[in-house]
Design an enzyme around this catalytic site. Structure first.
Site, PDB file in Angstrom:
ATOM      1  N   ASP A  20       0.867  -1.178   0.000  1.00  0.00           N
ATOM      2  CA  ASP A  20       0.000   0.000   0.000  1.00  0.00           C
ATOM      3  C   ASP A  20       0.905   1.229   0.000  1.00  0.00           C
ATOM      4  O   ASP A  20       1.451   1.613   1.033  1.00  0.00           O
ATOM      5  CB  ASP A  20      -0.910  -0.004   1.239  1.00  0.00           C
ATOM      6  CG  ASP A  20      -1.846   1.207   1.257  1.00  0.00           C
ATOM      7  OD1 ASP A  20      -1.601   2.178   0.511  1.00  0.00           O
ATOM      8  OD2 ASP A  20      -2.815   1.187   2.050  1.00  0.00           O
ATOM      9  N   HIS A 135      -5.741  12.157  13.548  1.00  0.00           N
ATOM     10  CA  HIS A 135      -6.816  12.000  12.552  1.00  0.00           C
ATOM     11  C   HIS A 135      -7.946  11.111  13.054  1.00  0.00           C
ATOM     12  O   HIS A 135      -9.012  11.049  12.443  1.00  0.00           O
ATOM     13  CB  HIS A 135      -6.264  11.401  11.254  1.00  0.00           C
ATOM     14  CG  HIS A 135      -5.247  12.259  10.577  1.00  0.00           C
ATOM     15  ND1 HIS A 135      -5.511  13.552  10.195  1.00  0.00           N
ATOM     16  CD2 HIS A 135      -3.947  12.016  10.219  1.00  0.00           C
ATOM     17  CE1 HIS A 135      -4.420  14.070   9.631  1.00  0.00           C
ATOM     18  NE2 HIS A 135      -3.455  13.154   9.641  1.00  0.00           N
ATOM     19  N   ASP A 172       1.870  19.192  13.108  1.00  0.00           N
ATOM     20  CA  ASP A 172       1.934  18.198  12.035  1.00  0.00           C
ATOM     21  C   ASP A 172       1.454  18.870  10.743  1.00  0.00           C
ATOM     22  O   ASP A 172       0.677  19.818  10.791  1.00  0.00           O
ATOM     23  CB  ASP A 172       1.008  17.030  12.404  1.00  0.00           C
ATOM     24  CG  ASP A 172       1.086  15.865  11.427  1.00  0.00           C
ATOM     25  OD1 ASP A 172       1.743  14.870  11.771  1.00  0.00           O
ATOM     26  OD2 ASP A 172       0.476  15.945  10.334  1.00  0.00           O
ATOM     27  N   HIS A 174      -0.463  17.722   8.483  1.00  0.00           N
ATOM     28  CA  HIS A 174      -1.846  17.399   8.112  1.00  0.00           C
ATOM     29  C   HIS A 174      -2.806  18.017   9.131  1.00  0.00           C
ATOM     30  O   HIS A 174      -2.453  18.189  10.295  1.00  0.00           O
ATOM     31  CB  HIS A 174      -2.046  15.883   8.081  1.00  0.00           C
ATOM     32  CG  HIS A 174      -1.143  15.173   7.122  1.00  0.00           C
ATOM     33  ND1 HIS A 174       0.061  14.612   7.520  1.00  0.00           N
ATOM     34  CD2 HIS A 174      -1.268  14.942   5.795  1.00  0.00           C
ATOM     35  CE1 HIS A 174       0.645  14.054   6.463  1.00  0.00           C
ATOM     36  NE2 HIS A 174      -0.141  14.236   5.399  1.00  0.00           N
ATOM     37  N   ASP A 328       6.259  15.868   9.875  1.00  0.00           N
ATOM     38  CA  ASP A 328       6.117  15.886   8.416  1.00  0.00           C
ATOM     39  C   ASP A 328       6.025  17.326   7.927  1.00  0.00           C
ATOM     40  O   ASP A 328       5.987  17.589   6.731  1.00  0.00           O
ATOM     41  CB  ASP A 328       4.906  15.053   7.967  1.00  0.00           C
ATOM     42  CG  ASP A 328       3.700  15.208   8.871  1.00  0.00           C
ATOM     43  OD1 ASP A 328       3.662  16.174   9.666  1.00  0.00           O
ATOM     44  OD2 ASP A 328       2.787  14.362   8.794  1.00  0.00           O
ATOM     45  N   TYR A 368       8.036  11.486   8.325  1.00  0.00           N
ATOM     46  CA  TYR A 368       8.325  10.284   7.544  1.00  0.00           C
ATOM     47  C   TYR A 368       9.702  10.284   6.903  1.00  0.00           C
ATOM     48  O   TYR A 368      10.079   9.316   6.267  1.00  0.00           O
ATOM     49  CB  TYR A 368       7.208  10.079   6.503  1.00  0.00           C
ATOM     50  CG  TYR A 368       5.863  10.089   7.205  1.00  0.00           C
ATOM     51  CD1 TYR A 368       5.454   9.000   7.971  1.00  0.00           C
ATOM     52  CD2 TYR A 368       5.043  11.223   7.194  1.00  0.00           C
ATOM     53  CE1 TYR A 368       4.261   9.017   8.679  1.00  0.00           C
ATOM     54  CE2 TYR A 368       3.846  11.253   7.896  1.00  0.00           C
ATOM     55  CZ  TYR A 368       3.459  10.153   8.637  1.00  0.00           C
ATOM     56  OH  TYR A 368       2.291  10.184   9.352  1.00  0.00           O
TER      57      TYR A 368
HETATM   58  C1  X5A Z   1      -0.336  11.248  11.231  1.00  0.00           C
HETATM   59  C2  X5A Z   1      -0.155  11.534   9.784  1.00  0.00           C
HETATM   60  C3  X5A Z   1      -0.915  11.251   7.520  1.00  0.00           C
HETATM   61  C4  X5A Z   1      -1.821  10.430   6.668  1.00  0.00           C
HETATM   62  C5  X5A Z   1      -1.566  10.729   5.211  1.00  0.00           C
HETATM   63  C6  X5A Z   1      -2.444   9.937   4.279  1.00  0.00           C
HETATM   64  N1  X5A Z   1      -1.029  10.991   8.918  1.00  0.00           N
HETATM   65  N2  X5A Z   1      -2.185  10.248   2.922  1.00  0.00           N
HETATM   66  O1  X5A Z   1       0.798  12.225   9.423  1.00  0.00           O
HETATM   67 ZN    ZN Z   2       0.914  14.275   9.356  1.00  0.00          ZN
END
Ligand code: X5A
Ligand code: ZN
Length: 732
Positions: A20, A135, A172, A174, A328, A368
């Site tokens: 994935d 999330h 973060d 996101h 990230d 990441y």
């Molecule tokens: C915790 C976090 C990111 C999910 C990305 C999905 N989640 N494309 O960084």
């Molecule tokens: Zn994130």
């Protein structure tokens, strides 16, 4: 300074068992890399190590539905095929037989961290966890997240520790929509998130991630979303977001402004002193501020007594700060595509440490790029431990798109927060004496408008390695003139008795008659010795008292400039003039805070009146002093409290604490005689890394104070772009 580090190796067990491409970046090595780097840097050993425990199902139930918790419990017994099928029901999620255990450890780690900080076992700390949490929602996994670690920790803090107001800072890259949904109607939790948004094109592509989503019902104004509409945001953009959006809101204690209602507590009720109903009423339970009186339909009548005791508290001023600490948002990350360097996270942490008495709990979310993640984690831990933050690299010029975002969130939040009331600059004629063409160009790389260069991740990341070890052996030294005036000092603050060599002191004393006097001369010798220690890297910061503040400051400045400092930022409070014959060559930035007039005499010499309220002083620090300081990128800060400086101890402490940021922690504070010895003790403690004392209840900036700041901003934002709170019109 005790910093907790919560971790458990078993959180590396969960991993992706099938192909994935979206999920494969969330790997066990994220944790091992970060922990190994903390060990290599000698940082882990300086922390209080706590092994994570599993959160109980009751604790998970603070946020999640029992059905959802049972469902996740059930994944322990599923086959790979079944796990994959279940994962497919959620957006960007994978389950592993160990997921339930890991996710309970992740939530438990956040709980343990909060327990350690709120019981006083630690002052602050970091939980290194996976899976991440921000999330995940009441009954849904999402974006690699299973249980909402930070949201659970916030509810736990409120229920178990009697903490009411909690600030969650989600840096973060996101949007933590899960946290937003959980607290969107709750004014006791202020949720701030910045996120890559690209006008809705970036995952999770939600309308409610935009700046105009401000919360619901009583929670209006307590969700603050800052969407980034372009990639490539860097240190200047992140610092601007904190200085111009997050911190003004976080510090705000009341949203009463001119023309709004004003109440006072009176026995059994609240006396309305002026009319005009405020946009929202006092908070409800469980915040403990008393019941609502009549809700939004209540119309105050001047002179009337409302029936229920209430208190005007559109305020924030958190009692605990939680960071959804995803990395990230750092340079090199494949998800974020941003440019902020690891040391930026030390500065962001430093800024948050002045809130909530320093009770700061960071919990890992995303991140990441293993190298970038590990270095950023180290930077946060260094900041938590109180080490000086390495200076920010790169041009400190916010991007146009970042300023547009900052402008739109300030506009969306302005009805809820008086400190955001001042929008862009009032158009003013720019400085004639120092238009950008005529202005002397400062020594590269600091100062106004140095050219933007895209930072190369690998180069930036490797050069940072050295900085991890380059911390001066002495963090704080105090040099006093009168032994009688010895304040109470933390045990590891150095009491400096020695002086610079006699000849050196004599040479400088010739500059001013006043410096030849006995005590002034003795003080000068000590100041020079202390300053040399700072310039040579043996001491990080120091405080010295002197009976002759003005000439001593001038000597310190000249000595700094001639002994290796490229740029010196002087913040002079009270009766201290800039030496008239000082070269205006861009190597000194001189800011006076005193007198009546807000005036920019040149690009590098300005003055602003000392505001009449603590709120005004706060605005002055956030909107003027720190943007100038971070824009100038000095390698030394001189803070001088001269005669009639007018600061209360907590104000001086806050200023000193925040001025540790811009110059790698190199700060010399000169305190004129006549200031109480108590002040010296307070300053020594904050320079040493302790949180500044609370500002207490205070009034927000007056319209006059804000006007003076906006006026200065109008004059100065062309050369000092960190002052901008809005994108310049006309230029794309
Ligand atoms: C915790 C976090 C990111 C999910 C990305 C999905 N989640 N494309 O960084
Ligand atoms: Zn994130």
């Amino acid at each position: 300074m005790r910093t907790a580090l919560v971790y458990h190796e078993e959180m590396t067990a969960a991993r992706l068992l099938w192909d994935d491409p979206e999920c494969e970046i969330e790997r066990p090595e994220r944790l091992t890399a970060a922990v190994e780097r903390l060990q290599q840097g000698g940082l882990e050993q300086r922390c209080l190590r706590l092994a994570a425990r599993e959160a109980s199902e009751a604790e998970l139930g603070l946020v999640h539905s029992p059905e959802y918790v049972s469902l996740v419990r059930g994944t322990q017994a599923l086959s790979t095929e079944e796990l994959q099928a279940l994962s497919g029901q959620y957006d960007a999620v994978y389950f592993h037989p160990s997921t339930f255990h890991c996710a309970r450890l992740a939530a438990g780690a956040a709980l343990q961290l909060v327990d350690a900080v709120l019981t006083g076992t630690a002052h602050n700390g970091l939980a290194l966890v996976r899976p991440p949490g921000h999330h995940s929602q009441r009954a849904a996994a999402n974006g690699f997240c299973v249980f909402n670690n930070v949201a659970i920790a916030a509810r736990h803090a409120q229920q178990r520790h009697d903490v009411r107001r909690i600030l969650i800072v989600d840096w973060d890259i996101h949007h933590g929509q899960g946290i937003q949904y959980i607290f969107e109607d709750d004014p006791s939790v202020l949720y701030f998130s910045w996120h890559r948004y690209e006008h809705g094109r970036f995952w999770p592509s939600l309308r409610e991630s935009d700046a105009d989503a401000v919360g619901l019902g009583p929670g209006r104004g307590f969700t603050v979303n800052l969407p980034w509409n372009q990639v490539g945001m860097g240190n200047a953009d992140y610092m601007a977001a904190f200085l111009h959006v997050l911190l003004p809101v976080a510090f705000e204690v009341t949203a009463w402004g001119p023309g709004m209602g004003w109440w006072e507590e009176h026995g059994g009720g609240v006396l309305c002193l002026e009319s005009t109903p405020p946009p929202r009423w006092s908070r409800t339970e469980p915040c403990g501020w008393g019941a609502l009186s009549g809700g939004a339909s209540f119309t105050p009548v001047p002179g009337s007594l409302s029936p229920v005791p209430t208190w005007p508290c559109l305020q924030f001023d958190p009692e605990l700060v939680l960071i959804s600490a995803g990395f990230d948002s750092a340079i090199g990350d494949p998800e974020g595509q941003m440019q902020a360097t690891p040391e930026c996270f030390a500065h962001l942490t430093r800024l948050l440490q002045v809130l909530a008495g320093g009770r700061l709990c960071a919990v890992l979310e995303g991140g990441y790029h293993l190298e970038s993640l590990s270095q950023s984690v180290c930077m946060v831990v260094k900041a938590l431990l109180g080490d000086p933050a390495p200076p920010l690299s790169g041009p400190m010029v916010p991007r146009h798109s970042a300023l547009e975002s900052i402008q739109s969130v300030r506009a969306a939040q302005a009805p809820h927060w008086t400190s955001l009331g001042q929008q862009g600059s009032t158009p003013t004629l720019s400085l004639s004496a120092c238009s950008p063409e005529k202005r002397p160009s400062p020594v590269s790389p600091g100062g106004p408008k140095c050219q933007a260069a895209e930072a190369q991740p690998s180069a930036v990341l490797s050069s940072l390695l050295d900085q991890l070890s380059a911390t001066p052996p002495v963090r704080t030294a105090v040099a006093l003139t009168a032994p009688a005036a010895v304040p109470v000092l933390p045990p590891d603050v150095l009491r400096q008795e020695g002086s610079a060599p006699q000849e050196e002191t004599q040479a400088w004393a010739r500059l001013h008659e006043a410096l030849t006097q006995d005590t002034a001369f003795a003080a000068l010798g000590k100041v020079l010795r202390l300053l040399n220690g700072i310039l040579e890297g043996q001491v990080s910061s120091g405080i010295a008292t002197t009976p002759a503040a003005a000439p001593t400051l001038e000597v310190a400045l000249r000595q700094g400039l001639s002994h290796g400092a490229q740029r010196v930022f002087c913040v002079a409070l009270g009766q201290l003039d800039r030496p008239p014959d000082l070269a205006d060559d861009g190597r000194t930035l001189w800011l006076n805070i005193r007198g009546k007039e807000a005036a920019a005499r040149s690009t590098f010499h300005m003055s602003v009146p000392l505001p009449g309220t603590t709120g005004g002083f706060l605005s002055c620090i956030l909107a003027l002093v720190l943007p100038l300081a971070y824009g100038f990128q000095p390698d030394l800060v001189l803070l001088a409290l001269g005669p009639a400086h007018g600061l209360q101890d907590p104000q001086a402490a806050l200023l000193a604490a925040l001025l540790r940021g811009p110059a790698g922690g190199r700060v010399l504070v000169l305190v004129g005689q006549g200031s109480a010895r108590h002040l010296v003790g307070v300053l020594a403690r904050v320079l040493h890394g302790e949180p500044p004392p609370s500002l207490g209840p205070f009034s927000m900036a007056s319209p006059d104070d804000l006007q003076a700041l906006a006026h200065l901003r109008g004059q100065l934002e062309a050369p000092w772009e960190m002052l901008r709170v809005a994108a310049p019109s006309g230029v794309p």
